[in-house]
Design a protein around this motif. Structure first.
Motif, PDB file in Angstrom:
ATOM      1  N   PHE A 102       0.745  -1.131   0.005  1.00  0.00           N
ATOM      2  CA  PHE A 102       0.015  -0.033  -0.031  1.00  0.00           C
ATOM      3  C   PHE A 102       0.741   1.383   0.037  1.00  0.00           C
ATOM      4  O   PHE A 102       0.619   2.217  -0.937  1.00  0.00           O
ATOM      5  N   PRO A 103       1.838   1.385   0.914  1.00  0.00           N
ATOM      6  CA  PRO A 103       2.610   2.470   0.786  1.00  0.00           C
ATOM      7  C   PRO A 103       3.083   3.005  -0.525  1.00  0.00           C
ATOM      8  O   PRO A 103       3.217   4.044  -1.267  1.00  0.00           O
ATOM      9  N   VAL A 104       3.995   1.880  -1.172  1.00  0.00           N
ATOM     10  CA  VAL A 104       4.698   1.981  -2.543  1.00  0.00           C
ATOM     11  C   VAL A 104       3.616   2.452  -3.737  1.00  0.00           C
ATOM     12  O   VAL A 104       3.849   3.449  -4.043  1.00  0.00           O
ATOM     13  N   ALA A 105       2.433   1.734  -3.433  1.00  0.00           N
ATOM     14  CA  ALA A 105       1.265   2.065  -4.443  1.00  0.00           C
ATOM     15  C   ALA A 105       0.881   3.569  -4.380  1.00  0.00           C
ATOM     16  O   ALA A 105       0.535   4.247  -5.284  1.00  0.00           O
ATOM     17  N   ASP A 120      -9.014   7.701   4.381  1.00  0.00           N
ATOM     18  CA  ASP A 120      -9.174   6.462   4.957  1.00  0.00           C
ATOM     19  C   ASP A 120      -8.185   5.649   4.653  1.00  0.00           C
ATOM     20  O   ASP A 120      -7.580   5.746   3.330  1.00  0.00           O
ATOM     21  N   ALA A 121      -7.745   4.915   5.689  1.00  0.00           N
ATOM     22  CA  ALA A 121      -6.404   4.107   5.367  1.00  0.00           C
ATOM     23  C   ALA A 121      -6.660   2.781   4.519  1.00  0.00           C
ATOM     24  O   ALA A 121      -7.869   2.231   4.889  1.00  0.00           O
ATOM     25  N   PRO A 122      -5.917   2.474   3.712  1.00  0.00           N
ATOM     26  CA  PRO A 122      -6.146   1.112   2.700  1.00  0.00           C
ATOM     27  C   PRO A 122      -6.325  -0.061   4.044  1.00  0.00           C
ATOM     28  O   PRO A 122      -5.305  -0.004   4.746  1.00  0.00           O
ATOM     29  N   GLY A 214     -14.106   5.144   7.575  1.00  0.00           N
ATOM     30  CA  GLY A 214     -13.066   4.239   7.516  1.00  0.00           C
ATOM     31  C   GLY A 214     -12.970   3.195   6.445  1.00  0.00           C
ATOM     32  O   GLY A 214     -12.049   2.181   6.449  1.00  0.00           O
ATOM     33  N   ARG A 215     -14.002   2.973   5.732  1.00  0.00           N
ATOM     34  CA  ARG A 215     -14.007   2.088   4.779  1.00  0.00           C
ATOM     35  C   ARG A 215     -13.637   2.508   3.323  1.00  0.00           C
ATOM     36  O   ARG A 215     -13.938   1.709   2.427  1.00  0.00           O
ATOM     37  N   GLU A 216     -13.627   3.803   2.912  1.00  0.00           N
ATOM     38  CA  GLU A 216     -13.287   4.304   1.679  1.00  0.00           C
ATOM     39  C   GLU A 216     -12.155   4.212   1.163  1.00  0.00           C
ATOM     40  O   GLU A 216     -11.873   4.968   0.051  1.00  0.00           O
ATOM     41  N   GLY A 217     -11.155   3.813   1.746  1.00  0.00           N
ATOM     42  CA  GLY A 217      -9.596   3.929   1.476  1.00  0.00           C
ATOM     43  C   GLY A 217      -9.206   2.879   0.420  1.00  0.00           C
ATOM     44  O   GLY A 217      -7.802   2.923   0.184  1.00  0.00           O
ATOM     45  N   GLY A 218      -9.822   1.820   0.353  1.00  0.00           N
ATOM     46  CA  GLY A 218      -9.486   0.731  -0.339  1.00  0.00           C
ATOM     47  C   GLY A 218      -9.305  -0.635   0.250  1.00  0.00           C
ATOM     48  O   GLY A 218      -8.790  -0.347   1.516  1.00  0.00           O
ATOM     49  N   ALA A 244      -2.792  -3.619  -5.593  1.00  0.00           N
ATOM     50  CA  ALA A 244      -2.806  -2.325  -4.778  1.00  0.00           C
ATOM     51  C   ALA A 244      -2.808  -1.056  -5.303  1.00  0.00           C
ATOM     52  O   ALA A 244      -3.547  -0.304  -5.053  1.00  0.00           O
ATOM     53  N   VAL A 245      -2.143  -0.901  -6.357  1.00  0.00           N
ATOM     54  CA  VAL A 245      -2.147   0.364  -7.020  1.00  0.00           C
ATOM     55  C   VAL A 245      -3.611   0.454  -7.947  1.00  0.00           C
ATOM     56  O   VAL A 245      -4.071   1.622  -7.585  1.00  0.00           O
TER      57      VAL A 245
END
Length: 486
Positions: A102-105, A120-122, A214-218, A244-245
């Motif tokens: 996730f962070p790289v994407a 929101d966090a993935p 909290g649910r809309e970050g992927g 992830a990307v």
């Protein structure tokens, strides 16, 4: 007595036994008397499959619907069934690779789009969590059709009951409607549960399934990602990063474009509500349908036979919906391709994702048959090509800015003729925006344009330095010396 007479007598005995058990089931007498209702015996008499656990759950649901009939559908059956199906088999996969991706994407997407990331966090979620958090969206899509089918089917069956069952089922109109709704709800639950085994990401079906804080970050399903990677000759880490990307691009689009989710869900709901069940077709089917044959009723509901051909208005609505789905997936596809240029095997992974998205899995096909709604972006490649064209001519900002309002988006006609879109946007005469030339390219361009002198002239040429071709002390042969003394 002839063989035919023996067969007829056996058939009559079976019908009498079936009628007795069915009346007992409807009245609840078996449970009251303490003898209990034997689903296996009923299945044998009615010709149903004999899987004991499945039959127990089926008849428990149907008996509850019969004992507490209502005009509406009890969607709790869908939720329970979906969770049960999702929890069958399979092992939980390690979420660590997903969380590392996730962070790289996020960084890669920041480089290629101006659509910002969601607050929101993935998340990495399980199949059961996917079901729990998306089932309400599936119900909202299916409910208009379910209500129409339930009422039309049960009304038709009530008027077409076989004579031998009329005594057992007379006056059970509300019960039959309730049973029809329960069967539909159960089948929808099976579809959603099976879908949880086919998807790898929240955006795999193209519509925003998740909503709420909290649910809309992927979200990625690690077991789904692992299953998808198994079918590819690619590094599993690369597959995870690609997915992830793509998932974060999808989440960004819906989070950034405030109107998009409501616009899409409304279009789907309006399409479903505009569907009219062909009661004449139902009455025709009901003549040959035994209400006691639950398996046949389930097959009828899931076959799509009750969904009539689309009206011209529905055809137009479905075309608009397909165009919107293609624009969403096309933008995600184009942005993802730009973001994963560093990723080995990205083209092969992307092609598999596109094929999977264009064809769908068995559970997606089951949903389209059950509800009469297909969520396939038939024009994904054309839409992706149009988004790339706009970015090449007008830049990333111009491309992403078209999501500001639905009226700005490319139309179906413009997907067919991209030149018309460029003309509307004032980009017809612009040159494609390529990559920034490097030092060699700039010098070559200067040379070709005449800004640089040819080799051997100007600053590129010089006289011999002292000591070249001889010494600097006037030795014979040194530059500038006269003839050597004789």
């Amino acid at each position: 007595m002839s063989q035919n007479d023996d067969d007829a007598a056996a058939s009559d005995d079976a019908m009498n036994e079936l009628q007795r058990m069915l009346q007992e089931f409807l009245s609840g007498g078996g449970a009251a008397s303490g003898t209990g209702f034997d689903p296996a015996a009923f299945a044998k008499a009615a010709g149903l499959p004999g899987d004991q656990s499945a039959l127990q759950g089926l008849f428990a649901t149907l008996q509850q619907a019969m004992q507490n009939p209502s005009e509406g559908i009890d969607w709790s059956t869908t939720r329970r069934t979906a969770i049960d199906v999702a929890s069958e088999g399979g092992t939980a996969a390690d979420p660590a690779p997903v969380l590392r991706a996730f962070p790289v994407a996020t960084l890669w997407l920041d480089e290629v789009t101006e659509v910002g990331q969601s607050p929101d966090a993935p998340r990495a979620i399980s199949r059961i969590e996917w079901v729990q958090q998306t089932v309400d969206t599936w119900i909202s899509l299916a409910e208009p059709v379910a209500e129409s089918i339930s009422r039309a089917l049960m009304d038709a069956l009530e008027g077409q009951l076989p004579e031998e069952l009329s005594g057992a089922l007379g006056g059970f109109g509300p019960v039959l409607r309730s049973v029809g709704g329960a069967l539909f709800a159960m089948q929808l639950g099976q579809v959603v549960g099976k879908l949880s085994r086919e998807v790898a990401a929240g955006g795999d079906v193209g519509i925003p399934l998740f909503s709420g804080p909290g649910r809309e970050g992927g979200a990625l399903i690690p077991s789904g990602v692992a299953a998808f990677a198994e079918g590819l000759e690619q590094d599993s880490e690369a597959v995870t990063l690609y997915l992830a990307v793509r998932e974060l691009a999808h989440a960004r689009l819906f989070r950034h474009t405030k109107w998009l989710r409501l616009h899409l869900i409304t279009a789907i709901t309006d399409y479903a509500q505009g569907m009219r069940i062909d009661t004449g077709r139902i009455e025709e089917l009901a003549r040959d349908l035994d209400p006691s044959d639950t398996a046949a009723m389930q097959d009828l509901l899931s076959s799509g036979a009750l969904i009539p051909p689309k009206t011209p208005e529905q055809e137009a609505a479905h075309a608009r919906l397909e165009t919107m789905l293609a624009l969403i997936d096309g933008w995600v596809d184009a942005v993802t391709a730009d973001a994963v240029t560093r990723l080995p095997g990205a083209d092969a992974i992307g092609e598999m994702v596109r094929r999977r998205r264009a064809t769908g899995g068995p559970a997606e096909h089951a949903f389209s048959t059950l509800v009469g709604l297909e969520l396939r972006p038939r024009r994904l490649r054309e839409a992706a090509a149009v988004w790339r064209l706009v970015a090449e001519r007008g830049g990333v900002s111009r491309r992403d800015g078209l999501w500001a309002h639905p009226d700005l988006l490319p139309t179906a006609e413009e997907l067919d003729h991209p030149a018309r879109l460029l003309e509307r946007l004032g980009l017809s005469g612009t040159e494609p925006r390529g990559a920034e030339p490097d030092e060699f390219d700039r010098e070559l361009a200067r040379l070709l344009s005449g800004e640089l002198p040819p080799a051997g002239e100007g600053e590129g040429s010089r006289g011999a330095e002292p000591g070249e071709n001889g010494s600097d002390d006037g030795a014979p042969g040194a530059p500038g010396d006269g003839p050597a003394p004789v």
